[in-house]
Design a protein around this motif. Structure first.
Motif, PDB file in Angstrom:
ATOM      1  N   LEU A   7      -1.543  21.246  -5.838  1.00  0.00           N
ATOM      2  CA  LEU A   7      -2.459  20.142  -6.136  1.00  0.00           C
ATOM      3  C   LEU A   7      -3.891  20.555  -5.862  1.00  0.00           C
ATOM      4  N   PRO A   8      -4.839  20.207  -6.737  1.00  0.00           N
ATOM      5  CA  PRO A   8      -6.248  20.556  -6.524  1.00  0.00           C
ATOM      6  C   PRO A   8      -6.854  19.717  -5.410  1.00  0.00           C
ATOM      7  N   PHE A   9      -7.879  20.271  -4.748  1.00  0.00           N
ATOM      8  CA  PHE A   9      -8.539  19.547  -3.666  1.00  0.00           C
ATOM      9  C   PHE A   9      -9.356  18.377  -4.218  1.00  0.00           C
ATOM     10  N   GLY A  10     -10.202  18.620  -5.181  1.00  0.00           N
ATOM     11  CA  GLY A  10     -10.960  17.534  -5.796  1.00  0.00           C
ATOM     12  C   GLY A  10     -12.181  17.123  -4.995  1.00  0.00           C
ATOM     13  N   LYS A  11     -12.953  16.239  -5.577  1.00  0.00           N
ATOM     14  CA  LYS A  11     -14.194  15.784  -4.967  1.00  0.00           C
ATOM     15  C   LYS A  11     -13.940  14.591  -4.035  1.00  0.00           C
ATOM     16  N   ARG A  68      -4.221  21.692   7.803  1.00  0.00           N
ATOM     17  CA  ARG A  68      -2.814  21.417   7.504  1.00  0.00           C
ATOM     18  C   ARG A  68      -2.661  20.561   6.256  1.00  0.00           C
ATOM     19  N   VAL A  69      -3.562  19.594   6.062  1.00  0.00           N
ATOM     20  CA  VAL A  69      -3.510  18.800   4.834  1.00  0.00           C
ATOM     21  C   VAL A  69      -3.813  19.693   3.635  1.00  0.00           C
ATOM     22  N   MET A  70      -4.795  20.573   3.788  1.00  0.00           N
ATOM     23  CA  MET A  70      -5.104  21.513   2.707  1.00  0.00           C
ATOM     24  C   MET A  70      -3.886  22.378   2.383  1.00  0.00           C
ATOM     25  N   VAL A  81      -5.635  14.325  -0.802  1.00  0.00           N
ATOM     26  CA  VAL A  81      -7.036  14.720  -0.963  1.00  0.00           C
ATOM     27  C   VAL A  81      -7.928  13.834  -0.100  1.00  0.00           C
ATOM     28  N   ASP A  82      -7.713  12.526  -0.176  1.00  0.00           N
ATOM     29  CA  ASP A  82      -8.530  11.606   0.611  1.00  0.00           C
ATOM     30  C   ASP A  82      -8.298  11.826   2.094  1.00  0.00           C
ATOM     31  N   HIS A  83      -7.062  12.110   2.456  1.00  0.00           N
ATOM     32  CA  HIS A  83      -6.734  12.379   3.855  1.00  0.00           C
ATOM     33  C   HIS A  83      -7.477  13.610   4.354  1.00  0.00           C
ATOM     34  N   ALA A  84      -7.538  14.647   3.540  1.00  0.00           N
ATOM     35  CA  ALA A  84      -8.249  15.865   3.944  1.00  0.00           C
ATOM     36  C   ALA A  84      -9.708  15.557   4.254  1.00  0.00           C
ATOM     37  N   TYR A  85     -10.345  14.780   3.401  1.00  0.00           N
ATOM     38  CA  TYR A  85     -11.742  14.422   3.643  1.00  0.00           C
ATOM     39  C   TYR A  85     -11.882  13.554   4.888  1.00  0.00           C
ATOM     40  N   TRP A  96       0.824  -1.210   0.000  1.00  0.00           N
ATOM     41  CA  TRP A  96       0.000   0.000   0.000  1.00  0.00           C
ATOM     42  C   TRP A  96       0.857   1.257   0.000  1.00  0.00           C
ATOM     43  N   VAL A  97       1.883   1.288   0.848  1.00  0.00           N
ATOM     44  CA  VAL A  97       2.683   2.505   0.949  1.00  0.00           C
ATOM     45  C   VAL A  97       3.469   2.749  -0.334  1.00  0.00           C
ATOM     46  N   ASP A  98       3.855   1.691  -1.029  1.00  0.00           N
ATOM     47  CA  ASP A  98       4.556   1.870  -2.308  1.00  0.00           C
ATOM     48  C   ASP A  98       3.638   2.503  -3.342  1.00  0.00           C
ATOM     49  N   VAL A  99       2.388   2.050  -3.368  1.00  0.00           N
ATOM     50  CA  VAL A  99       1.411   2.627  -4.299  1.00  0.00           C
ATOM     51  C   VAL A  99       1.073   4.057  -3.875  1.00  0.00           C
ATOM     52  N   ALA A 100       0.936   4.273  -2.581  1.00  0.00           N
ATOM     53  CA  ALA A 100       0.590   5.598  -2.068  1.00  0.00           C
ATOM     54  C   ALA A 100       1.672   6.620  -2.406  1.00  0.00           C
ATOM     55  N   LYS A 101       2.928   6.213  -2.342  1.00  0.00           N
ATOM     56  CA  LYS A 101       4.034   7.129  -2.644  1.00  0.00           C
ATOM     57  C   LYS A 101       3.976   7.637  -4.082  1.00  0.00           C
ATOM     58  N   MET A 102       3.385   6.844  -4.958  1.00  0.00           N
ATOM     59  CA  MET A 102       3.273   7.242  -6.357  1.00  0.00           C
ATOM     60  C   MET A 102       2.015   8.058  -6.631  1.00  0.00           C
ATOM     61  N   ASN A 103       1.158   8.167  -5.617  1.00  0.00           N
ATOM     62  CA  ASN A 103      -0.117   8.883  -5.780  1.00  0.00           C
ATOM     63  C   ASN A 103      -0.355   9.822  -4.595  1.00  0.00           C
ATOM     64  N   LEU A 104       0.663  10.599  -4.229  1.00  0.00           N
ATOM     65  CA  LEU A 104       0.568  11.417  -3.030  1.00  0.00           C
ATOM     66  C   LEU A 104      -0.538  12.457  -3.113  1.00  0.00           C
ATOM     67  N   GLY A 105      -0.787  12.994  -4.322  1.00  0.00           N
ATOM     68  CA  GLY A 105      -1.860  13.972  -4.473  1.00  0.00           C
ATOM     69  C   GLY A 105      -3.202  13.377  -4.083  1.00  0.00           C
ATOM     70  N   ASP A 106      -3.486  12.185  -4.592  1.00  0.00           N
ATOM     71  CA  ASP A 106      -4.744  11.511  -4.266  1.00  0.00           C
ATOM     72  C   ASP A 106      -4.828  11.155  -2.789  1.00  0.00           C
ATOM     73  N   ILE A 107      -3.711  10.721  -2.222  1.00  0.00           N
ATOM     74  CA  ILE A 107      -3.680  10.380  -0.804  1.00  0.00           C
ATOM     75  C   ILE A 107      -3.974  11.608   0.046  1.00  0.00           C
TER      76      ILE A 107
END
Length: 203
Positions: free
Chosen positions: A88-92, A78-80, A35-39, A22-33
């Protein structure tokens, strides 16, 4: 010894550690992580507010959860800030399969305190898993600022986990809380076994 056996039980009583992939995939998708973390932080603050509004007569609950609301909202801000700093955009928001499956495990009916206990234990479990994943990000990210950021949040989430467990034992018999907590942990283990590994989800 497998990574599951080596790690089992060492973090917050979780019965199954996060798959290290999971962390290997997450490192390649930090923007998505992020955004999801903010929510996730926004929903954590909202959940505590909901409990305060629904159980205003419970003095200790209000006293304990009021600062948690402030901390969760501070984490959201802080995540924002991390998103903005990186352009990076916030996103839905995304469908949170993990939380939806936890919610389906809440016992229906019962007394008001039983219902409260269910929600406290679910929140404790979400905080425990978040803490575990923040630890993975702290130990594995190359970005020094984000590593420090997730270390601070890991410590905070561990404290929130303890708050929820303690509150449950305040308002419901300890032995019943521990029995039900074991059931929640077993259910969460099964959820993790069945969910796919995705780099756009914190959970």
């Amino acid at each position: 010894m497998s990574w599951q056996d080596n790690t089992k039980g060492k973090m917050l009583h979780l019965q199954l550690p996060t798959d290290p992939r999971w962390v290997d995939v997450a490192k390649m998708n930090l923007g998505d992580i992020l955004v999801d973390h903010a929510y996730c932080e926004q929903k954590a603050a909202s959940s505590c507010i909901s409990l305060i509004v629904r159980f205003p007569e419970l003095e200790k609950l209000v006293e304990v959860l009021t600062p948690v609301v402030a901390e969760e909202w501070d984490h959201f801000e802080r995540v924002m800030g991390q998103l903005k700093k990186r352009g990076l955009p916030f996103g839905k928001p995304r469908k949170d399969e993990y939380v939806l499956r936890l919610q389906s495990f809440i016992l229906k009916g019962g007394s008001r305190m039983e219902h409260l206990t269910e929600h406290l234990l679910m929140n404790a479990l979400i905080e425990a898993r978040s803490c575990e994943r923040f630890k993975l990000l702290w130990k594995n990210l190359e970005d020094e600022e984000l590593r420090e950021f997730y270390y601070e949040l890991m410590v905070s989430e561990a404290g929130h986990y303890v708050n929820f467990i303690d509150l449950a034992k305040t308002y419901y018999p300890k032995e019943k809380v521990e029995k039900r907590w074991a059931e929640w942990l077993a259910h969460e283990k099964q959820i993790l076994k069945e969910m796919e590994i995705r780099g756009d989800r914190m959970h």
